[in-house]
Design a protein around this motif. Sequence first.
Motif, PDB file in Angstrom:
ATOM      1  N   PRO A 270       0.830  -1.204   0.000  1.00  0.00           N
ATOM      2  CA  PRO A 270       0.000   0.000   0.000  1.00  0.00           C
ATOM      3  C   PRO A 270       0.863   1.252   0.000  1.00  0.00           C
ATOM      4  CG  PRO A 270       0.068  -0.974   2.189  1.00  0.00           C
ATOM      5  CD  PRO A 270       0.747  -1.947   1.269  1.00  0.00           C
ATOM      6  N   ASP A 271       0.288   2.340  -0.476  1.00  0.00           N
ATOM      7  CA  ASP A 271       1.057   3.578  -0.528  1.00  0.00           C
ATOM      8  C   ASP A 271       1.334   4.118   0.868  1.00  0.00           C
ATOM      9  OD1 ASP A 271       2.435   5.470  -2.043  1.00  0.00           O
ATOM     10  OD2 ASP A 271       0.795   6.905  -1.860  1.00  0.00           O
ATOM     11  N   ASP A 272       0.558   3.696   1.836  1.00  0.00           N
ATOM     12  CA  ASP A 272       0.845   4.030   3.233  1.00  0.00           C
ATOM     13  C   ASP A 272       0.448   2.830   4.098  1.00  0.00           C
ATOM     14  OD1 ASP A 272      -1.886   4.107   3.163  1.00  0.00           O
ATOM     15  OD2 ASP A 272      -2.081   6.234   3.587  1.00  0.00           O
ATOM     16  N   GLY A 273       1.050   2.725   5.253  1.00  0.00           N
ATOM     17  CA  GLY A 273       0.744   1.612   6.139  1.00  0.00           C
ATOM     18  C   GLY A 273       1.763   0.491   6.044  1.00  0.00           C
ATOM     19  N   ASP A 274       1.681  -0.412   6.998  1.00  0.00           N
ATOM     20  CA  ASP A 274       2.620  -1.515   7.149  1.00  0.00           C
ATOM     21  C   ASP A 274       2.165  -2.713   6.312  1.00  0.00           C
ATOM     22  OD1 ASP A 274       4.380  -3.453   8.008  1.00  0.00           O
ATOM     23  OD2 ASP A 274       3.646  -3.506  10.074  1.00  0.00           O
ATOM     24  N   PRO A 275       3.007  -3.242   5.420  1.00  0.00           N
ATOM     25  CA  PRO A 275       2.616  -4.417   4.623  1.00  0.00           C
ATOM     26  C   PRO A 275       2.517  -5.706   5.432  1.00  0.00           C
ATOM     27  CG  PRO A 275       4.484  -3.256   3.632  1.00  0.00           C
ATOM     28  CD  PRO A 275       4.310  -2.717   5.019  1.00  0.00           C
ATOM     29  N   MET A 276       3.095  -5.754   6.630  1.00  0.00           N
ATOM     30  CA  MET A 276       3.205  -7.019   7.352  1.00  0.00           C
ATOM     31  C   MET A 276       1.849  -7.680   7.630  1.00  0.00           C
ATOM     32  SD  MET A 276       6.104  -8.545   8.087  1.00  0.00           S
ATOM     33  CE  MET A 276       7.389  -7.500   8.765  1.00  0.00           C
ATOM     34  N   PRO A 277       0.804  -6.942   8.063  1.00  0.00           N
ATOM     35  CA  PRO A 277      -0.486  -7.620   8.275  1.00  0.00           C
ATOM     36  C   PRO A 277      -1.034  -8.266   7.011  1.00  0.00           C
ATOM     37  CG  PRO A 277      -0.461  -5.497   9.383  1.00  0.00           C
ATOM     38  CD  PRO A 277       0.766  -5.543   8.534  1.00  0.00           C
ATOM     39  N   ARG A 278      -0.842  -7.641   5.868  1.00  0.00           N
ATOM     40  CA  ARG A 278      -1.320  -8.223   4.617  1.00  0.00           C
ATOM     41  C   ARG A 278      -0.539  -9.490   4.282  1.00  0.00           C
ATOM     42  NH1 ARG A 278      -3.367  -3.395   0.716  1.00  0.00           N
ATOM     43  NH2 ARG A 278      -3.958  -1.914   2.334  1.00  0.00           N
ATOM     44  N   LEU A 279       0.758  -9.470   4.552  1.00  0.00           N
ATOM     45  CA  LEU A 279       1.568 -10.664   4.322  1.00  0.00           C
ATOM     46  C   LEU A 279       1.142 -11.794   5.253  1.00  0.00           C
ATOM     47  CD1 LEU A 279       5.019  -8.885   3.995  1.00  0.00           C
ATOM     48  CD2 LEU A 279       3.887 -10.191   2.180  1.00  0.00           C
ATOM     49  N   ALA A 280       0.868 -11.459   6.509  1.00  0.00           N
ATOM     50  CA  ALA A 280       0.431 -12.475   7.472  1.00  0.00           C
ATOM     51  C   ALA A 280      -0.880 -13.115   7.027  1.00  0.00           C
ATOM     52  CB  ALA A 280       0.291 -11.853   8.858  1.00  0.00           C
ATOM     53  N   ALA A 281      -1.802 -12.303   6.515  1.00  0.00           N
ATOM     54  CA  ALA A 281      -3.083 -12.834   6.045  1.00  0.00           C
ATOM     55  C   ALA A 281      -2.888 -13.701   4.797  1.00  0.00           C
ATOM     56  CB  ALA A 281      -4.043 -11.689   5.754  1.00  0.00           C
ATOM     57  N   LEU A 282      -2.040 -13.255   3.894  1.00  0.00           N
ATOM     58  CA  LEU A 282      -1.821 -13.979   2.651  1.00  0.00           C
ATOM     59  C   LEU A 282      -1.195 -15.348   2.893  1.00  0.00           C
ATOM     60  CD1 LEU A 282      -1.818 -13.921  -0.478  1.00  0.00           C
ATOM     61  CD2 LEU A 282       0.458 -12.918  -0.347  1.00  0.00           C
ATOM     62  N   PHE A 283      -0.199 -15.404   3.782  1.00  0.00           N
ATOM     63  CA  PHE A 283       0.524 -16.648   4.024  1.00  0.00           C
ATOM     64  C   PHE A 283      -0.015 -17.420   5.231  1.00  0.00           C
ATOM     65  CE2 PHE A 283       4.034 -14.411   1.682  1.00  0.00           C
ATOM     66  CZ  PHE A 283       4.155 -15.344   0.661  1.00  0.00           C
ATOM     67  N   HIS A 284      -1.172 -17.043   5.728  1.00  0.00           N
ATOM     68  CA  HIS A 284      -1.716 -17.705   6.925  1.00  0.00           C
ATOM     69  C   HIS A 284      -1.795 -19.222   6.717  1.00  0.00           C
ATOM     70  CE1 HIS A 284      -4.060 -18.333  10.544  1.00  0.00           C
ATOM     71  NE2 HIS A 284      -4.954 -19.003   9.839  1.00  0.00           N
ATOM     72  N   GLY A 285      -1.192 -19.960   7.633  1.00  0.00           N
ATOM     73  CA  GLY A 285      -1.218 -21.410   7.570  1.00  0.00           C
ATOM     74  C   GLY A 285      -0.232 -22.034   6.605  1.00  0.00           C
ATOM     75  N   THR A 286       0.561 -21.225   5.911  1.00  0.00           N
ATOM     76  CA  THR A 286       1.527 -21.752   4.944  1.00  0.00           C
ATOM     77  C   THR A 286       2.777 -22.255   5.666  1.00  0.00           C
ATOM     78  OG1 THR A 286       0.767 -20.209   3.249  1.00  0.00           O
ATOM     79  CG2 THR A 286       2.927 -21.230   2.916  1.00  0.00           C
ATOM     80  N   VAL A 287       3.165 -23.454   5.365  1.00  0.00           N
ATOM     81  CA  VAL A 287       4.379 -24.040   5.946  1.00  0.00           C
ATOM     82  C   VAL A 287       5.507 -23.914   4.927  1.00  0.00           C
ATOM     83  CG1 VAL A 287       5.450 -26.127   6.852  1.00  0.00           C
ATOM     84  CG2 VAL A 287       3.025 -25.653   7.313  1.00  0.00           C
ATOM     85  N   PRO A 288       6.625 -23.309   5.304  1.00  0.00           N
ATOM     86  CA  PRO A 288       7.744 -23.202   4.357  1.00  0.00           C
ATOM     87  C   PRO A 288       8.197 -24.576   3.891  1.00  0.00           C
ATOM     88  CG  PRO A 288       8.102 -21.794   6.266  1.00  0.00           C
ATOM     89  CD  PRO A 288       6.924 -22.658   6.590  1.00  0.00           C
ATOM     90  N   PRO A 289       8.625 -24.716   2.651  1.00  0.00           N
ATOM     91  CA  PRO A 289       9.084 -26.011   2.146  1.00  0.00           C
ATOM     92  C   PRO A 289      10.413 -26.409   2.789  1.00  0.00           C
ATOM     93  CG  PRO A 289       9.525 -24.310   0.541  1.00  0.00           C
ATOM     94  CD  PRO A 289       8.723 -23.663   1.628  1.00  0.00           C
ATOM     95  N   PRO A 290      10.807 -27.681   2.650  1.00  0.00           N
ATOM     96  CA  PRO A 290      12.065 -28.131   3.265  1.00  0.00           C
ATOM     97  C   PRO A 290      13.279 -27.300   2.868  1.00  0.00           C
ATOM     98  CG  PRO A 290      10.782 -30.018   2.532  1.00  0.00           C
ATOM     99  CD  PRO A 290      10.063 -28.801   2.026  1.00  0.00           C
ATOM    100  N   LEU A 291      13.285 -26.761   1.647  1.00  0.00           N
ATOM    101  CA  LEU A 291      14.453 -26.001   1.212  1.00  0.00           C
ATOM    102  C   LEU A 291      14.705 -24.773   2.084  1.00  0.00           C
ATOM    103  CD1 LEU A 291      16.710 -25.810  -0.917  1.00  0.00           C
ATOM    104  CD2 LEU A 291      15.181 -24.366  -2.284  1.00  0.00           C
TER     105      LEU A 291
END
Length: 236
Positions: A118-139
């Motif tokens: 966004p043009d203003d504000g913290d991107p971190m909450p949007r990233l948390a929502a987008l990747f919610h429940g995602t487990v990083p791969p073994p790599l």
Amino acid sequence: MRYAETLPPPELDGLVEAVWTLDVAASGWVDHQAVPDGCIELIRRHSGGSVWRREQPELFVTGLALRPAVLRFRGDARFTGIRLWPWAWHLLDGEPCRDFADRWRAIQPRAPLAALLPDDGDPMPRLAALFHGTVPPPLAAIRHAASVAELAHITGLSTRQLQRICARETGMPPRSYLRLLRFRTAVSDIQRPDALLADTAAAAGYADQAHMTREFRSLGGLPPRRARDRAKGPFI
């Protein structure tokens, strides 16, 4: 130059490396050199202008850097960036890393990726929502491995499997990607006020200080002593 990083919350570990801001805060146009860090960068320029080989738009993504990049910034330029690990980039359906290494691509204003910056504000909450429940791969364990053998031990995967997976996710062999991560660690460590070059070389996994110096010249374009005097985050 005012550069700052925000580390991700635990649930984004292994997916998002950091969210960063940069305020060039200079007069006229200035040059800065960015060095490889093993990540994909989603970037929004809030003001000013920037040039890397050609003029950049307000929204763009940079591929994995394999060599230092000379960037030109207008003095009033301000940016927010999201630093993603390559496998997280591919979870967002990003193009293969091998196809735009040492390059950048424009992000269209209406594209889903644009909503993360966004043009203003913290991107971190949007990233948390987008990747919610995602487990990083073994790599993702490669971030904590000193060698391909250690990575194989951590993941339980064979060397051949790791080579295939790493080629798909990063566009390079595991050994080459580990080289970028080792350099990234050294660039960060030399910025500590009490950093000694020999200790930094050992901690980063180099054979000795001379080995680190060769890598700094190759990947950073200058020796570590000069880099220490100039470095701010990933800029030297």
